[in-house]
Design an enzyme around this catalytic site. Structure first.
Site, PDB file in Angstrom:
ATOM      1  N   ASP A   1       6.666   6.526   6.267  1.00  0.00           N
ATOM      2  CA  ASP A   1       5.447   7.108   5.704  1.00  0.00           C
ATOM      3  C   ASP A   1       4.203   6.516   6.363  1.00  0.00           C
ATOM      4  OD1 ASP A   1       5.801   4.575   4.610  1.00  0.00           O
ATOM      5  OD2 ASP A   1       6.161   5.299   2.589  1.00  0.00           O
TER       6      ASP A   1
ATOM      7  N   ASP B   1       7.944   1.943  -9.722  1.00  0.00           N
ATOM      8  CA  ASP B   1       8.116   3.185 -10.494  1.00  0.00           C
ATOM      9  C   ASP B   1       9.297   4.019  -9.976  1.00  0.00           C
ATOM     10  OD1 ASP B   1       7.161   4.192  -8.088  1.00  0.00           O
ATOM     11  OD2 ASP B   1       5.419   5.211  -8.943  1.00  0.00           O
TER      12      ASP B   1
ATOM     13  N   HIS C   1       9.882   4.901  -6.775  1.00  0.00           N
ATOM     14  CA  HIS C   1       9.668   5.731  -5.581  1.00  0.00           C
ATOM     15  C   HIS C   1      10.355   5.109  -4.367  1.00  0.00           C
ATOM     16  CE1 HIS C   1       5.786   3.323  -4.732  1.00  0.00           C
ATOM     17  NE2 HIS C   1       6.416   3.262  -3.568  1.00  0.00           N
TER      18      HIS C   1
ATOM     19  N   GLU D   1       6.929  10.045  -5.135  1.00  0.00           N
ATOM     20  CA  GLU D   1       6.553   9.525  -6.450  1.00  0.00           C
ATOM     21  C   GLU D   1       7.313  10.234  -7.576  1.00  0.00           C
ATOM     22  OE1 GLU D   1       5.071   6.906  -6.698  1.00  0.00           O
ATOM     23  OE2 GLU D   1       3.243   6.701  -5.506  1.00  0.00           O
TER      24      GLU D   1
HETATM   25  C1  GLP Z   1       5.252   1.125  -0.698  1.00  0.00           C
HETATM   26  C2  GLP Z   1       5.994   1.890   0.426  1.00  0.00           C
HETATM   27  C3  GLP Z   1       7.471   1.915   0.184  1.00  0.00           C
HETATM   28  C4  GLP Z   1       7.880   0.537  -0.321  1.00  0.00           C
HETATM   29  C5  GLP Z   1       7.332   0.307  -1.693  1.00  0.00           C
HETATM   30  C6  GLP Z   1       7.548  -1.094  -2.224  1.00  0.00           C
HETATM   31  O1  GLP Z   1       4.212   1.783  -1.277  1.00  0.00           O
HETATM   32  N1  GLP Z   1       5.543   3.231   0.674  1.00  0.00           N
HETATM   33  O2  GLP Z   1       8.156   2.256   1.381  1.00  0.00           O
HETATM   34  O3  GLP Z   1       9.281   0.453  -0.402  1.00  0.00           O
HETATM   35  O4  GLP Z   1       6.008   0.751  -1.815  1.00  0.00           O
HETATM   36  O5  GLP Z   1       6.683  -2.015  -1.644  1.00  0.00           O
HETATM   37  P1  GLP Z   1       6.920  -3.579  -1.697  1.00  0.00           P
HETATM   38  O6  GLP Z   1       8.101  -3.842  -0.818  1.00  0.00           O
HETATM   39  O7  GLP Z   1       5.677  -4.203  -1.172  1.00  0.00           O
HETATM   40  O8  GLP Z   1       7.208  -3.929  -3.111  1.00  0.00           O
END
Ligand code: GLP
Length: 260
Positions: A67, A138, A140, A145
């Site tokens: 992304d 959440d 995702h 989302e």
């Molecule tokens: C982000 C990314 C995801 C990631 C998630 C968790 O927003 N788009 O690919 O897995 O949220 O992030 P973190 O690893 O910092 O908890």
């Protein structure tokens, strides 16, 4: 799903890195799907160490991001292309060439057109061999989302308030600085990866992990679609696994798979 529960994120990432190293030793030109967020950082550090020791290289591979934020300045350090470049690109990192790091074009004037082009680019290389994933609190994955389609392709997605709050730490804890939308691989796109490795650490992820593994498949918790994928490994620390019911069974299965 194969579920590994480790004492720490460091031990989980060491195991995950070894899986990737073995996979790329067997097929050096494999296509890697790469995630951002804080979760995979220790994994990437392990891969850099392995590269420095001559045990691993992405020199012959391409890497596709999950992304990218829409509208973020191209030189912003939190633009996912820049984050992934800093982690992976170069002989002193994993050997990945800049031209072989592919990310969605968050600057494109028509985000949906950019999303479509990205989906096409993945298909043109024959798909992703191994996709690394984190998970949002959440539920995702990438930026799919809650409430979004379980069969979507790469698309332009509005970020949930929870995600904006979670990601504010990357933007000086200033909510107003967090982009409000992103281009993201869809769940249908992610499900086409031939193999998936999802990492989750810390108690903040325990509810999402419980739903991912033991909840019903539902748009409410988008990661649950992974229950329908034939080859998923989930690597957890004890805190992320703390809301699971069937941990004894997962540990026994994991131990069995390690002896195979
Ligand atoms: C982000 C990314 C995801 C990631 C998630 C968790 O927003 N788009 O690919 O897995 O949220 O992030 P973190 O690893 O910092 O908890």
């Amino acid at each position: 799903m194969r579920i590994g529960i480790f004492p720490t994120s460091a031990t989980a990432c060491a195991a995950g890195a070894q899986m990737i190293i073995d996979r790329f030793a067997a097929s050096p030109g494999a296509v890697l799907g790469v995630a951002t967020g804080s979760t995979p950082l220790e994994l990437y550090a392990e891969l850099r160490t392995a590269k420095a020791q001559g045990r691993f290289t992405l020199a012959h591979s391409r890497a596709f991001a999950l992304d990218e934020y829409v509208g973020i300045a191209p030189d912003h350090p939190e633009a996912y292309r820049n984050v992934l470049r800093a982690e992976l690109v170069g002989e002193d990192k994993t050997g990945l060439a800049e031209k072989d790091l592919v990310t969605p074009d968050g600057q494109h004037p028509d985000p949906e057109a950019a999303a479509k082009a990205y989906d096409t680019a993945i298909r043109e290389v024959g798909g992703i061999d191994l996709q690394i994933l984190g998970i949002g609190s959440d539920g995702h994955i990438a930026f799919n989302e809650p409430g979004s389609s379980l069969v979507s392709r790469t698309h332009h997605e509005a970020l949930a308030a929870q995600t904006i709050t979670d990601n504010a730490r990357f933007f000086g804890n200033d909510l107003s600085q967090v982009p409000t939308s992103a281009l993201t691989q869809g769940l249908g796109t992610i499900m086409e990866a031939r193999e998936i490795m999802l990492l989750a650490f810390g108690s903040g992820k325990s509810a999402a992990v419980r739903e991912l593994i033991e909840g019903p498949i539902s748009q409410r918790w988008p990661a649950t679609i992974l229950q329908m994928h034939p080859l998923v490994t989930v690597l957890l620390d004890e805190a992320a696994a703390s809301d699971l019911e069937l941990t004894d069974l997962y540990r026994a299965r994991w131990n069995l798979s390690q002896r195979a």
